[in-house]
Design a protein around this motif. Structure first.
Motif, PDB file in Angstrom:
ATOM      1  N   HIS A  84      -3.275   1.083   5.684  1.00 22.50           N
ATOM      2  CA  HIS A  84      -2.499   1.477   4.506  1.00 22.50           C
ATOM      3  C   HIS A  84      -2.609   0.455   3.381  1.00 22.50           C
ATOM      4  N   GLU A 127      -5.829   1.286   1.848  1.00 21.53           N
ATOM      5  CA  GLU A 127      -5.652   2.569   1.173  1.00 21.53           C
ATOM      6  C   GLU A 127      -4.966   2.378  -0.181  1.00 21.53           C
ATOM      7  N   TRP A 166     -10.077   4.346  10.028  1.00 18.56           N
ATOM      8  CA  TRP A 166     -10.626   4.648   8.691  1.00 18.56           C
ATOM      9  C   TRP A 166     -11.186   3.402   8.015  1.00 18.56           C
ATOM     10  N   ARG A 186      -2.909   6.090   6.613  1.00 20.23           N
ATOM     11  CA  ARG A 186      -4.136   6.369   7.342  1.00 20.23           C
ATOM     12  C   ARG A 186      -4.201   5.582   8.643  1.00 20.23           C
TER      13      ARG A 186
END
Length: 296
Positions: free
Chosen positions: A266, A269, A9, A5
Motif C-alpha cells: 500500500h 501503491e 503486487w 493491494r
C-alpha cells in the motif's frame, strides 16, 4: 481505509520500471525484547501514538527478513532508537551484529544526548555504521543539546546519515518541527540527513529546509496512504516541490515496515497514485536511495 493491494503486487512494479528491486530507507529491526515493547506500546495506542494502530507484520524476525526479500527489497535499514540514557550503545552493538548476518541491511545505529554519546558514536562509525536513527518525538530531547554538538559534527565529517524523526506527527513535543533541527543544520550544513515521514505534518517547513541545505533528503514513510496515523495530509501546493526533489534524488522510499497497519504494497501503491511519472518513481524507489546509501 480501502483494502490495499497484496504484497505479491510489489515485484511487478519495480520490474515494469526496469529496476533491480527496491531500496527501503525506513525499516525497523530491533532486539526482540525492545521490539516487543514497541509493539505493546502500539497495541495500547500509547500517548505518543494517539490512535488505534494494529501492526500487520507482527512476525518472527526471520519471517520479516524473508518477506522483504520476497518482494525484492534489495537494501534496507534496521532503525532502532533509545528512549532514555544508557541504551544507545547496546543498540548499536546489536545493529552491527544484525547487519553482519543480513547482507541486505545497511548498518544502522543511534544515539541519545548523554556524556558518552560522542565516544560511542565514534566507535559505531569505526565499526561501519552508515545510518543513525534519531527519534526526537520518542526520545523527547532537544537536538541542539550540548552533548550532541560533537555527534552532529562527527556525522557531518564522516558522511554518515542521520535519519531523523523531527516532524510533530503523530504527537508533538517541544523539540519537534523544523525549527530545532533547522538550527542543527545551520550549525552543521553538510550533515547528510533524511527527514522521516516527509516531515509530517510540517511538510512545508521541512521542504524549506531541503531548499536551504542540499544534503537534506526526506522519506515517504506513511505519507500518501489511506491511514494517516496523525501525520496529516500532504498539501497539494507542495506537489511541484515533491516532484522536483524526487527527480533530484532527494525523496526516498520508506515504509516503516513492520510497524504498519496495512500491507507493505500500500505504501508503494500510494506513490503510484500520485501520477508523477516513471522517472520520479525510479528516482524515489532506487536511484536516490542507492546514491545516498552507496548501494550498487
Amino acid at each position: 481505509m480501502t483494502e490495499p493491494r497484496s504484497d505479491s503486487w510489489v515485484a511487478g512494479v519495480w520490474r515494469e520500471l526496469g529496476l533491480p528491486g527496491l531500496i527501503d530507507v525506513h525499516v525497523h529491526f530491533m532486539p526482540p525484547r525492545v521490539l516487543a515493547a514497541v509493539w505493546r506500546y502500539f497495541d495500547e495506542a500509547g500517548p505518543l501514538i494517539g490512535v488505534e494502530w494494529p501492526i500487520r507484520y507482527k512476525w518472527p524476525e526471520d519471517e520479516r527478513i524473508e518477506h522483504l526479500r520476497s518482494m525484492g527489497v534489495r537494501a534496507f535499514t534496521s532503525l532502532l532508537y533509545p528512549h532514555k540514557p544508557g541504551m544507545a550503545e547496546t543498540l548499536n552493538g546489536w545493529g552491527a551484529e544484525f547487519a553482519a548476518r543480513v547482507p541486505e541491511c545497511v548498518q544502522t545505529g543511534t544515539f541519545f544526548p548523554e556524556a558518552s554519546a560522542a565516544s560511542y558514536v565514534r566507535r559505531a562509525l569505526e565499526s561501519g555504521t552508515k545510518v543513525f536513527k534519531v527519534h526526537l518525538q520518542v526520545g523527547g530531547f532537544d537536538p541542539r543539546a550540548d552533548e550532541l554538538d560533537e555527534v552532529w559534527g562527527l556525522l557531518a565529517e564522516s558522511g554518515a546519515i542521520a535519519l531523523v524523526h523531527a516532524g510533530s506527527g503523530p504527537v508533538a513535543n517541544g523539540y519537534t518541527g523544523p525549527g530545532p533541527f533547522g538550527d542543527v543544520l545551520a550549525r552543521h550544513p553538510n550533515l547528510r540527513t533524511v527527514v522521516a515521514h516527509l516531515g509530517a505534518p510540517e511538510f512545508t517547513g521541512f521542504f524549506d529546509l531541503a531548499d536551504r541545505f542540499p544534503n537534506v533528503h526526506l522519506d515517504t514513510t506513511m505519507v500518501f496512504v489511506d491511514f494517516t496515523g496523525g501525520l496529516g495530509v500532504f498539501p497539494a501546493a507542495e506537489m511541484p516541490r515533491l516532484r522536483d526533489l524526487g527527480l533530484a534524488g532527494r525523496i526516498l522510499f520508506g515504509s516503516d515496515f513492520p510497524n504498519i497497519p496495512y500491507t507493505y504494497a500500500h505504501q508503494l501503491e500510494g506513490l503510484t497514485r500520485l501520477d508523477l511519472g516513471d522517472d520520479w518513481l525510479r528516482a524515489v524507489c532506487w536511484d536516490g536511495p542507492s546514491k545516498l546509501l552507496g548501494v550498487p
